[in-house]
Write a protein that holds these residues in place. Sequence first.
Motif, PDB file in Angstrom:
ATOM      1  N   ARG A 289       4.774  -1.969   1.281  1.00  0.00           N
ATOM      2  CA  ARG A 289       5.563  -2.378   3.132  1.00  0.00           C
ATOM      3  C   ARG A 289       4.218  -1.468   4.391  1.00  0.00           C
ATOM      4  NH1 ARG A 289       5.008  -7.363   4.508  1.00  0.00           N
ATOM      5  NH2 ARG A 289       5.983  -7.491   6.779  1.00  0.00           N
ATOM      6  N   TYR A 290       4.458  -0.017   4.270  1.00  0.00           N
ATOM      7  CA  TYR A 290       4.577   1.072   5.296  1.00  0.00           C
ATOM      8  C   TYR A 290       3.145   0.885   5.419  1.00  0.00           C
ATOM      9  CZ  TYR A 290       2.332   5.554   6.988  1.00  0.00           C
ATOM     10  OH  TYR A 290       2.325   6.884   6.574  1.00  0.00           O
ATOM     11  N   ILE A 291       1.960   0.933   3.891  1.00  0.00           N
ATOM     12  CA  ILE A 291       0.940   1.102   4.143  1.00  0.00           C
ATOM     13  C   ILE A 291      -0.169  -0.461   4.570  1.00  0.00           C
ATOM     14  CG2 ILE A 291      -0.867   1.038   2.410  1.00  0.00           C
ATOM     15  CD1 ILE A 291       0.058   2.592   0.883  1.00  0.00           C
ATOM     16  N   SER A 292       0.715  -1.825   3.790  1.00  0.00           N
ATOM     17  CA  SER A 292       0.221  -2.865   4.472  1.00  0.00           C
ATOM     18  C   SER A 292       0.464  -3.108   5.622  1.00  0.00           C
ATOM     19  CB  SER A 292       0.802  -4.290   3.885  1.00  0.00           C
ATOM     20  OG  SER A 292       1.157  -4.382   2.449  1.00  0.00           O
TER      21      SER A 292
ATOM     22  N   ILE B  39      10.432   4.936   8.770  1.00  0.00           N
ATOM     23  CA  ILE B  39      10.891   6.328  10.104  1.00  0.00           C
ATOM     24  C   ILE B  39       9.375   5.194  10.487  1.00  0.00           C
ATOM     25  CG2 ILE B  39      10.846   7.470  11.612  1.00  0.00           C
ATOM     26  CD1 ILE B  39      12.364   9.228   9.779  1.00  0.00           C
ATOM     27  N   ARG B  40       8.544   5.587   9.773  1.00  0.00           N
ATOM     28  CA  ARG B  40       7.089   5.261  10.177  1.00  0.00           C
ATOM     29  C   ARG B  40       6.614   3.761  10.610  1.00  0.00           C
ATOM     30  NH1 ARG B  40       2.948   9.109   9.582  1.00  0.00           N
ATOM     31  NH2 ARG B  40       1.902   7.366  11.110  1.00  0.00           N
ATOM     32  N   LEU B  41       7.592   3.213   9.480  1.00  0.00           N
ATOM     33  CA  LEU B  41       7.584   1.796   9.918  1.00  0.00           C
ATOM     34  C   LEU B  41       7.875   0.892  10.639  1.00  0.00           C
ATOM     35  CD1 LEU B  41       6.361  -0.843   8.112  1.00  0.00           C
ATOM     36  CD2 LEU B  41       7.937  -1.439   6.998  1.00  0.00           C
ATOM     37  N   ALA B  42       8.951   1.851  11.340  1.00  0.00           N
ATOM     38  CA  ALA B  42       9.555   1.601  12.505  1.00  0.00           C
ATOM     39  C   ALA B  42       9.018   1.903  13.990  1.00  0.00           C
ATOM     40  CB  ALA B  42      11.119   1.604  12.277  1.00  0.00           C
ATOM     41  N   LYS B  43       8.046   2.415  13.937  1.00  0.00           N
ATOM     42  CA  LYS B  43       7.022   2.690  14.724  1.00  0.00           C
ATOM     43  C   LYS B  43       6.545   2.504  15.342  1.00  0.00           C
ATOM     44  CE  LYS B  43       8.412   8.044  15.191  1.00  0.00           C
ATOM     45  NZ  LYS B  43       8.316   9.001  14.620  1.00  0.00           N
ATOM     46  N   SER B  44       6.477   1.672  13.693  1.00  0.00           N
ATOM     47  CA  SER B  44       4.711   0.744  13.994  1.00  0.00           C
ATOM     48  C   SER B  44       4.738  -0.730  14.819  1.00  0.00           C
ATOM     49  CB  SER B  44       3.326   0.914  12.838  1.00  0.00           C
ATOM     50  OG  SER B  44       2.891   0.031  12.676  1.00  0.00           O
TER      51      SER B  44
ATOM     52  N   LYS C 168      13.499  -7.092   9.062  1.00  0.00           N
ATOM     53  CA  LYS C 168      14.568  -7.321   7.617  1.00  0.00           C
ATOM     54  C   LYS C 168      14.114  -6.319   6.703  1.00  0.00           C
ATOM     55  CE  LYS C 168      14.811 -11.746   9.879  1.00  0.00           C
ATOM     56  NZ  LYS C 168      14.297 -14.127   9.586  1.00  0.00           N
ATOM     57  N   THR C 169      12.933  -6.680   6.363  1.00  0.00           N
ATOM     58  CA  THR C 169      12.973  -5.488   5.071  1.00  0.00           C
ATOM     59  C   THR C 169      13.218  -3.949   5.593  1.00  0.00           C
ATOM     60  OG1 THR C 169      11.015  -7.106   4.758  1.00  0.00           O
ATOM     61  CG2 THR C 169      10.949  -5.072   2.935  1.00  0.00           C
ATOM     62  N   VAL C 170      13.395  -3.608   5.829  1.00  0.00           N
ATOM     63  CA  VAL C 170      13.483  -2.182   5.926  1.00  0.00           C
ATOM     64  C   VAL C 170      14.916  -2.521   6.691  1.00  0.00           C
ATOM     65  CG1 VAL C 170      13.593  -0.517   8.424  1.00  0.00           C
ATOM     66  CG2 VAL C 170      11.395  -1.324   7.376  1.00  0.00           C
ATOM     67  N   ALA C 171      15.651  -3.063   6.775  1.00  0.00           N
ATOM     68  CA  ALA C 171      16.382  -3.116   7.262  1.00  0.00           C
ATOM     69  C   ALA C 171      18.061  -3.476   5.249  1.00  0.00           C
ATOM     70  CB  ALA C 171      17.303  -4.599   8.199  1.00  0.00           C
TER      71      ALA C 171
END
Length: 344
Positions: A116-119, A204-209, A229-232
């Motif tokens: 998910r982070y890379i996508s 963390i990186r995904l939330a910032k992005s 939602k996925t991160v949560a």
Amino acid sequence: MDSTGLSSNATCSLEPPHISIGVLICLVLLLGLLLNIFSLWVFMRRIPQWKPGTILQFHLAISDVIVCPLAPFLMVYFAQSEDWPFGSFMCRFKIALLTIHFYGSILFLTLISIHRYISVVYHSQDSCMKQKDFVKKLCVGVWLVVLIKGGVCLCLLDVSTVNNHTLCLSIHQRENTEVYFVMNFFLLILGFLAPFTVSLFCYIRLAKSVSSINACHQKGKLIKSKSRKTVAVCVVIFGLCFLPMNVVRTVVVVVRKYFANNCKLFYQVETAYFASWILSSANCCLDPLIYCFSSQNFTKAIYSSLRKIGARIQTPREDQEHNSALNTHITRSAGNKENNSDTR
């Protein structure tokens, strides 16, 4: 390993857990079995085109399903006050399944977080995590790792008799004190802390992005919503299901090894240990939320399946199209009436 065994000191008697512990664990596992069997059916029958994320979610569902059939055995075990009646082989088999499930779920959740982070963060760049063949090989690697862990636990651990009770993976087994102590810290560091650190970095990186994505466009809103939602859900699963078990189990092995004469302290951590076991089982029920939040195809497949069994449910897009068509129909009807009145 989902739980761990420790030695019993002669001054601390065996106090079996309340029957409610077994009831709660079995209810959670049975609910998880139903949810994940349905999820697997949706993946196999309702989603013809699989993406890399779909492959990871499918294997996560498998890792959840394999532990659920243990529910009846655990229920009997706790109902008989921690007296295992199914023999040595079934005890070892139970330990192997718990280990494969627990750490397989952690590793597949970590891979889902990385994907998910890379996508999202590197959506315009090529990556091996976006290739189905590479993701399939990763899944095979995860299964090999957890099967090795399960095999090691199966070989090292067995039943033992304490106070006329046949114990299986119990914190009162005397002869396994040193084995469990070493095994716990090995699994804690490599099986939980390392994957959790990687997942936390991705969150963390995904939330910032995600916070910098333009939400004015419909696609931006969709990406933000799905990612949040996925991160949560992933954070909740790690924090609620996996973290308590690893922390409490570590406290228990330390208390049993170095404070064996403090029976009051031991009984307190034992109670916390059983509570963390219930929480760790709950990940079987929470993981399907990831499939719904991160995959639009999965959600559509659920709606389509429910319609086929007679449930009248509309997706938000269908509601919008229905309302648009209704408004158009009303407008045309009103226009026709005005034309008719003008003609008259």
